[in-house]
Scaffold this active site. Sequence first.
Site, PDB file in Angstrom:
ATOM      1  N   ARG A  97      -6.809   2.073  11.917  1.00  0.00           N
ATOM      2  CA  ARG A  97      -7.143   0.770  12.511  1.00  0.00           C
ATOM      3  C   ARG A  97      -6.583   0.626  13.922  1.00  0.00           C
ATOM      4  NH1 ARG A  97      -8.516  -2.559   8.004  1.00  0.00           N
ATOM      5  NH2 ARG A  97      -8.347  -4.411   9.283  1.00  0.00           N
TER       6      ARG A  97
ATOM      7  N   LYS B  73     -10.550   3.464  14.144  1.00  0.00           N
ATOM      8  CA  LYS B  73     -11.617   3.752  13.188  1.00  0.00           C
ATOM      9  C   LYS B  73     -12.346   2.488  12.755  1.00  0.00           C
ATOM     10  CE  LYS B  73     -13.115   6.697   9.653  1.00  0.00           C
ATOM     11  NZ  LYS B  73     -14.144   7.220  10.559  1.00  0.00           N
TER      12      LYS B  73
ATOM     13  N   GLU C 121     -26.388  10.833  18.159  1.00  0.00           N
ATOM     14  CA  GLU C 121     -25.146  11.011  17.396  1.00  0.00           C
ATOM     15  C   GLU C 121     -24.339  12.196  17.952  1.00  0.00           C
ATOM     16  OE1 GLU C 121     -23.416   9.302  15.540  1.00  0.00           O
ATOM     17  OE2 GLU C 121     -22.185  10.665  14.385  1.00  0.00           O
TER      18      GLU C 121
ATOM     19  N   GLU D  41     -16.727  10.703  22.350  1.00  0.00           N
ATOM     20  CA  GLU D  41     -15.550  10.028  21.799  1.00  0.00           C
ATOM     21  C   GLU D  41     -14.356  10.943  21.571  1.00  0.00           C
ATOM     22  OE1 GLU D  41     -17.428   9.513  17.311  1.00  0.00           O
ATOM     23  OE2 GLU D  41     -16.006   8.048  18.009  1.00  0.00           O
TER      24      GLU D  41
ATOM     25  N   CYS E 106      -6.042  -3.292  14.501  1.00  0.00           N
ATOM     26  CA  CYS E 106      -4.678  -3.282  14.001  1.00  0.00           C
ATOM     27  C   CYS E 106      -4.606  -3.273  12.472  1.00  0.00           C
ATOM     28  CB  CYS E 106      -3.863  -4.488  14.476  1.00  0.00           C
ATOM     29  SG  CYS E 106      -3.972  -4.742  16.241  1.00  0.00           S
TER      30      CYS E 106
ATOM     31  N   HIS F 107     -38.751  10.009  32.881  1.00  0.00           N
ATOM     32  CA  HIS F 107     -38.826   8.629  33.377  1.00  0.00           C
ATOM     33  C   HIS F 107     -37.552   8.228  34.111  1.00  0.00           C
ATOM     34  CE1 HIS F 107     -42.668   7.974  31.489  1.00  0.00           C
ATOM     35  NE2 HIS F 107     -42.190   8.548  30.399  1.00  0.00           N
TER      36      HIS F 107
ATOM     37  N   ASN G 167      -3.238  -9.111  12.522  1.00  0.00           N
ATOM     38  CA  ASN G 167      -4.486  -8.395  12.774  1.00  0.00           C
ATOM     39  C   ASN G 167      -5.557  -9.458  13.024  1.00  0.00           C
ATOM     40  OD1 ASN G 167      -6.944  -7.054  10.507  1.00  0.00           O
ATOM     41  ND2 ASN G 167      -6.816  -6.727  12.689  1.00  0.00           N
ATOM     42  N   GLY G 168      -6.219  -9.380  14.169  1.00  0.00           N
ATOM     43  CA  GLY G 168      -7.255 -10.355  14.499  1.00  0.00           C
ATOM     44  C   GLY G 168      -7.127 -10.796  15.933  1.00  0.00           C
TER      45      GLY G 168
ATOM     46  N   TRP H  35      -3.942  -1.701  17.831  1.00  0.00           N
ATOM     47  CA  TRP H  35      -5.002  -1.300  18.749  1.00  0.00           C
ATOM     48  C   TRP H  35      -5.089  -2.449  19.747  1.00  0.00           C
ATOM     49  CZ3 TRP H  35      -9.751  -3.146  20.488  1.00  0.00           C
ATOM     50  CH2 TRP H  35     -10.531  -2.223  21.179  1.00  0.00           C
TER      51      TRP H  35
ATOM     52  N   LYS I 231     -20.472  11.902  19.498  1.00  0.00           N
ATOM     53  CA  LYS I 231     -19.320  12.700  19.030  1.00  0.00           C
ATOM     54  C   LYS I 231     -18.613  13.347  20.227  1.00  0.00           C
ATOM     55  CE  LYS I 231     -19.151  11.295  15.938  1.00  0.00           C
ATOM     56  NZ  LYS I 231     -19.610  10.395  14.988  1.00  0.00           N
TER      57      LYS I 231
HETATM   58  C1  F6R Z   1     -18.059   6.927  15.749  1.00  0.00           C
HETATM   59  C2  F6R Z   1     -17.761   5.915  14.755  1.00  0.00           C
HETATM   60  C3  F6R Z   1     -18.084   4.505  15.094  1.00  0.00           C
HETATM   61  C4  F6R Z   1     -18.408   3.705  13.826  1.00  0.00           C
HETATM   62  C5  F6R Z   1     -18.604   2.229  14.178  1.00  0.00           C
HETATM   63  C6  F6R Z   1     -18.986   1.425  12.977  1.00  0.00           C
HETATM   64  O1  F6R Z   1     -17.762   8.210  15.289  1.00  0.00           O
HETATM   65  O2  F6R Z   1     -17.237   6.192  13.713  1.00  0.00           O
HETATM   66  O3  F6R Z   1     -19.108   4.413  16.023  1.00  0.00           O
HETATM   67  O4  F6R Z   1     -19.564   4.210  13.261  1.00  0.00           O
HETATM   68  O5  F6R Z   1     -17.425   1.739  14.719  1.00  0.00           O
HETATM   69  O6  F6R Z   1     -18.017   1.530  11.986  1.00  0.00           O
HETATM   70  P1  F6R Z   1     -18.342   1.176  10.485  1.00  0.00           P
HETATM   71  O7  F6R Z   1     -19.278   2.217   9.990  1.00  0.00           O
HETATM   72  O8  F6R Z   1     -17.030   1.206   9.788  1.00  0.00           O
HETATM   73  O9  F6R Z   1     -18.983  -0.176  10.495  1.00  0.00           O
END
Ligand code: F6R
Length: 581
Positions: A27, A576, A457, A464, A2, A480, A99-100, A73, A461
């Site tokens: 957020r 994010k 990675e 998500e 949030c 395996h 937020n929290g 969120w 992508k």
């Molecule tokens: C995926 C992504 C997340 C962040 C993770 C850590 O695309 O962005 O997996 O990498 O939430 O976030 P930070 O880097 O802000 O600690």
Amino acid sequence: MCGICASIGKGNQIEDVLKGLKRLEYRGYDSSGIALLKKAKIETIKSVGTINRLEEKVCGNDNSNVVIGHTRWATHGKVCKENSHPHLSFDGSVAIVHNGIIENFEELKKQLDGVEFHSQTDTEVFSNLIAKESGSSLEKLLSASKKVQGSFAIAVLFENEKKIYCAKRKSPLYVAIRQGQIMAASDISAFEDKFDFFYVLEDDEFAILSENKVEFFAADCTGIEKEQKMFEKTAFFEDFPDEKCFMRKEIAEQPIVLKRTSFKYFSEKVVSDETISKLKKFHNFHFVACGTAYHSALLGAEYLQRFAKKHCEVSVASEFRYGSQKINKKCLYVFVSQSGETADTIACASMVKEKGAKVLCVTNVPYCTLNNLADFILPTFAGKEIAVASTKAYVAQVFTMLILAGLMSEKDLSETLKRFVLSFQIKPFPEEILKEIFSYSKIFFVGRGQDYVTSLEGALKLKEIAYINCIGIAAGELKHGTLALVDDKTLVVVISTKKSMREKIENNIQEIKARGGKILLLSQFEHNVDVEYKIDLTAFDEEFMPIESIAFLQQLALAYALAEGYDPDKPRNLAKSVTVE
Ligand code: F6R
């Protein structure tokens, strides 16, 4: 998670709060709301969905110079209007945005006997607790905060009072001031275009924002002076409000990001020789991070081992935090985080620091909670990353850690690194291949060594933003167990950029083909095996190939998301910045 944003000043503050909330949408964007003081009474406007939806609900008559707002969120309770903030107290005298997480909210709820709750949130308990306390508004807030366990950054309105009360514990909160306006927000990006100065609220401090001044208080209610900080107006502040797809823009920006990073480290020397000498003294490094940042940490560890001959370990923050490992005071703990606000990563850094070990933070946001804990900071220069799925910030982390490994190595890598940034470009993912592979929904990503990291990675992508249930796996691990899933409807994306591993990868490809699986190979060299699809990578030195290859996988995920009509910038269920554990 949030984001909260509040504003008080001369004239109507709704627009500035909505603008701030839009910038905090990274957020969370499940629902949003504002509370305003109108003729000394509190009114709320709420909406499910993004801030644009909330904006549509605000009508011309809504006008107030005291406004608090929230973008959510969901942590407690489903996504619906009732659960969106601001939350009012039982008598309507207090409104709160939060937020929290209030960890003891169930227990507190029982103590609030007779109060009727309208939401399933933990936050509603907080507004009621405040309203039930006695004394001045500040005293009420102080005593309620003492009862609450967990994390919070809050902005609170009391009816009949032209003021905004703010407090925080473990979640970030910033206050900015200028002639005629004072704002508070979870992140300075909410208001950094308008203000020159801001304050960082520390845990258990309080602020009272009134029309022309801000006052700060310690936990015992005594007034305190706080240091004013100046915004660093970054020359590379990229804000393209009209951009339709931030993820596409951010992938395209990767070459600029690398050039900027190279300039910052090699020309501006953002990390001094003295710091590098201190870092060189450590022999053991332990990287800790989450998600994409964890993947870049895996590469960081690989580079430090390869070039600087250091001993490295890597942990996922949420595991490290509750693991049984001993903290080694001689080890340097490296925390990698784009936002610097990820709850698990911060908790690990605090734990390590408390036990007396040193902390290095690799962060993209200068004013972040993680940097406050750092003994050393390695900034990344990705610029603002808006899309939830990290692309340019990942590449910036990888490149920065490669620079670090170079600076700590006996061999001078600076010229090779500078040459690379001059020639690196984003090549488009071949359309003809895209058309053919869209029909696959069973996809694996495989690779060895650094390519294994790229496969992790690439899979993240695609999961998500395109919601495809795929995995990244070490190529040697396939047989395996996971090979049992491979059939003629499976696409296996094979990343092969390590010459020394070519034959091993060829064997893996044969194993997949024997089960009917189709191969999309990404490599800069030829392989002695036929594959259905091949992307020719540019042949850079091996250490740069994770940067070259991931750009194609980012574009692959983006193409899948757009083809399905999904918003790649705001994937469902995610935010994010993951500010809750
Ligand atoms: C995926 C992504 C997340 C962040 C993770 C850590 O695309 O962005 O997996 O990498 O939430 O976030 P930070 O880097 O802000 O600690």
